[in-house]
Write a protein that holds these residues in place. Structure first.
Motif, PDB file in Angstrom:
ATOM      1  N   ASP A  38       0.784  -1.232  -0.030  1.00 53.92           N
ATOM      2  CA  ASP A  38       0.058  -0.015  -0.120  1.00 53.92           C
ATOM      3  C   ASP A  38       0.961   1.375  -0.093  1.00 53.92           C
ATOM      4  O   ASP A  38       0.294   2.279  -0.684  1.00 53.92           O
ATOM      5  CB  ASP A  38      -1.057  -0.167   1.212  1.00 53.92           C
ATOM      6  N   ASN A  71      -6.414   8.456   3.070  1.00 54.43           N
ATOM      7  CA  ASN A  71      -7.594   7.830   2.321  1.00 54.43           C
ATOM      8  C   ASN A  71      -7.368   6.506   2.141  1.00 54.43           C
ATOM      9  O   ASN A  71      -8.369   5.692   2.167  1.00 54.43           O
ATOM     10  CB  ASN A  71      -7.473   8.641   0.886  1.00 54.43           C
ATOM     11  N   ARG A  72      -6.230   5.776   1.985  1.00 52.70           N
ATOM     12  CA  ARG A  72      -6.024   4.569   1.880  1.00 52.70           C
ATOM     13  C   ARG A  72      -6.372   3.763   3.118  1.00 52.70           C
ATOM     14  O   ARG A  72      -6.840   2.667   3.441  1.00 52.70           O
ATOM     15  CB  ARG A  72      -4.508   4.216   1.251  1.00 52.70           C
ATOM     16  N   ARG A 120      -8.307   4.621   5.960  1.00 52.34           N
ATOM     17  CA  ARG A 120      -9.725   4.645   5.890  1.00 52.34           C
ATOM     18  C   ARG A 120     -10.368   3.405   5.223  1.00 52.34           C
ATOM     19  O   ARG A 120     -11.136   2.660   5.774  1.00 52.34           O
ATOM     20  CB  ARG A 120     -10.481   5.943   5.700  1.00 52.34           C
ATOM     21  N   THR A 121      -9.923   3.121   4.052  1.00 48.22           N
ATOM     22  CA  THR A 121     -10.517   2.012   3.193  1.00 48.22           C
ATOM     23  C   THR A 121      -9.887   0.623   3.843  1.00 48.22           C
ATOM     24  O   THR A 121     -10.809  -0.278   3.824  1.00 48.22           O
ATOM     25  CB  THR A 121      -9.871   2.370   1.776  1.00 48.22           C
ATOM     26  N   ARG A 175     -11.380  -0.646   6.882  1.00 53.11           N
ATOM     27  CA  ARG A 175     -12.932  -1.240   6.835  1.00 53.11           C
ATOM     28  C   ARG A 175     -12.460  -2.787   6.149  1.00 53.11           C
ATOM     29  O   ARG A 175     -13.283  -3.751   6.332  1.00 53.11           O
ATOM     30  CB  ARG A 175     -13.742  -0.673   5.657  1.00 53.11           C
ATOM     31  N   ARG A 176     -11.358  -2.871   5.270  1.00 53.02           N
ATOM     32  CA  ARG A 176     -11.427  -4.175   4.663  1.00 53.02           C
ATOM     33  C   ARG A 176     -10.645  -5.135   5.481  1.00 53.02           C
ATOM     34  O   ARG A 176     -10.860  -6.246   5.622  1.00 53.02           O
ATOM     35  CB  ARG A 176     -10.273  -3.917   3.548  1.00 53.02           C
TER      36      ARG A 176
END
Length: 301
Positions: free
Chosen positions: A33, A70-71, A73-74, A77-78
């Motif tokens: 990431d 941004n990444r 926060r995604t 959830r993942r």
């Protein structure tokens, strides 16, 4: 952008690349990431009019932080649907990382797991302030908060981390000694030998990501951890595999590279307290092992 401007942008980006990668990695716990974040940062950077940027290093860190947030926060959830415990992606690091005590502590597996307990903005603020020493106004611009709000967030995050971080920094020599005792006992399935080197409250976390076999929840207590480790060795032998553990340096700290029939099976990072292993972090998910074959350069500056 003209050819000359592109060359200047490239030169600046390359000069700060290791810093930007380290910022992104400490925020995300994932080298893959972090690489994606750097690519996103680069695409934005080449569109910038460099003559209007007074502090290019600060600007690049700001863009990197926003993309990482941004990444993150995604990713949060993942990870809720991740199979079993989620551990940070281990990286084989250059010798200079291990020599920098502050850097080695900030990217250690134990500290990275503590950072996982912070909310995304708290993590960004803590990393930029505590690890990299950025001023509050610089951090405020990166996380879109006021300097006063950033001070409050930093204080809250620091208190949270201090309550959970390792009690003291252990020397690499002490960690290597504990790992060597652990290695000998693990390879032979010696339960008593494992008990001798494990702290009574030892915790084991395994990350197979649903691809490789791993415990689906943390294992607590030396007796349970020792029997789990011995059982792993027994299963490998029963299946006809040759199991071997070799010393390595992961995230700036001594660790073990686990091989089955010569092929990399995983990485074991540890947390040592009072000469005994208090935490074992075994990453087996093959998707997280791409950065253990060659060194990654990290820096706080």
């Amino acid at each position: 952008m003209s050819g000359h401007a592109t060359d200047a942008a490239t030169e600046t980006f390359v000069a700060h690349r290791n810093l930007l990668f380290t910022v992104a990695y400490e925020m995300l716990g994932s080298a893959a990431d972090a690489e994606d974040v750097l690519q996103e940062t680069w695409l934005r950077w080449v569109e910038v009019d460099l003559e209007k940027v007074s502090d290019q290093r600060a600007y690049l860190v700001r863009v990197t932080t926003r993309q990482a947030l941004n990444r993150l926060r995604t990713a949060s959830r993942r990870r809720e649907s991740y199979v079993g415990p989620w551990l940070p992606e281990p990286m084989l690091t250059a010798p200079d990382v291990a020599e920098d005590v502050e850097l080695a502590e900030s990217v250690s597996m134990a500290m990275m797991l503590v950072l996982e307990t912070l909310a995304p903005t708290e993590r960004a603020v803590f990393v930029l302030r505590e690890a990299f020493g950025f001023e509050y106004d610089e951090i405020a611009a990166a996380v879109d908060k006021t300097p006063a709000a950033v001070r409050q967030i930093a204080h809250r995050a620091r208190r949270h981390v201090d309550a959970r971080r390792p009690r003291r920094t252990v020397s690499a020599k002490e960690t290597r000694a504990a790992l060597e005792s652990f290695r000998r006992a693990f390879e032979t399935g010696d339960v008593q030998g494992l008990l001798d080197v494990l702290a009574p409250e030892a915790v084991y976390m395994g990350d197979g990501g649903g691809i490789k076999h791993a415990a689906l929840r943390p294992i607590l207590g030396a007796d349970k951890v020792a029997r789990l480790m011995a059982g792993f060795t027994g299963r490998a032998g029963g299946a006809g595999f040759t199991l071997s553990l070799g010393p390595t340096v992961v995230n700036g700290n001594p660790a073990l590279l686990v091989r089955m029939d010569g092929e990399i099976d995983g990485v074991m990072a540890v947390h040592v307290e009072d000469a005994r292993i208090a935490g074992i972090y075994f990453v087996r998910n093959p998707e997280k092992l791409s950065h253990v074959a060659s060194e990654t350069s990290l820096t706080l500056r």
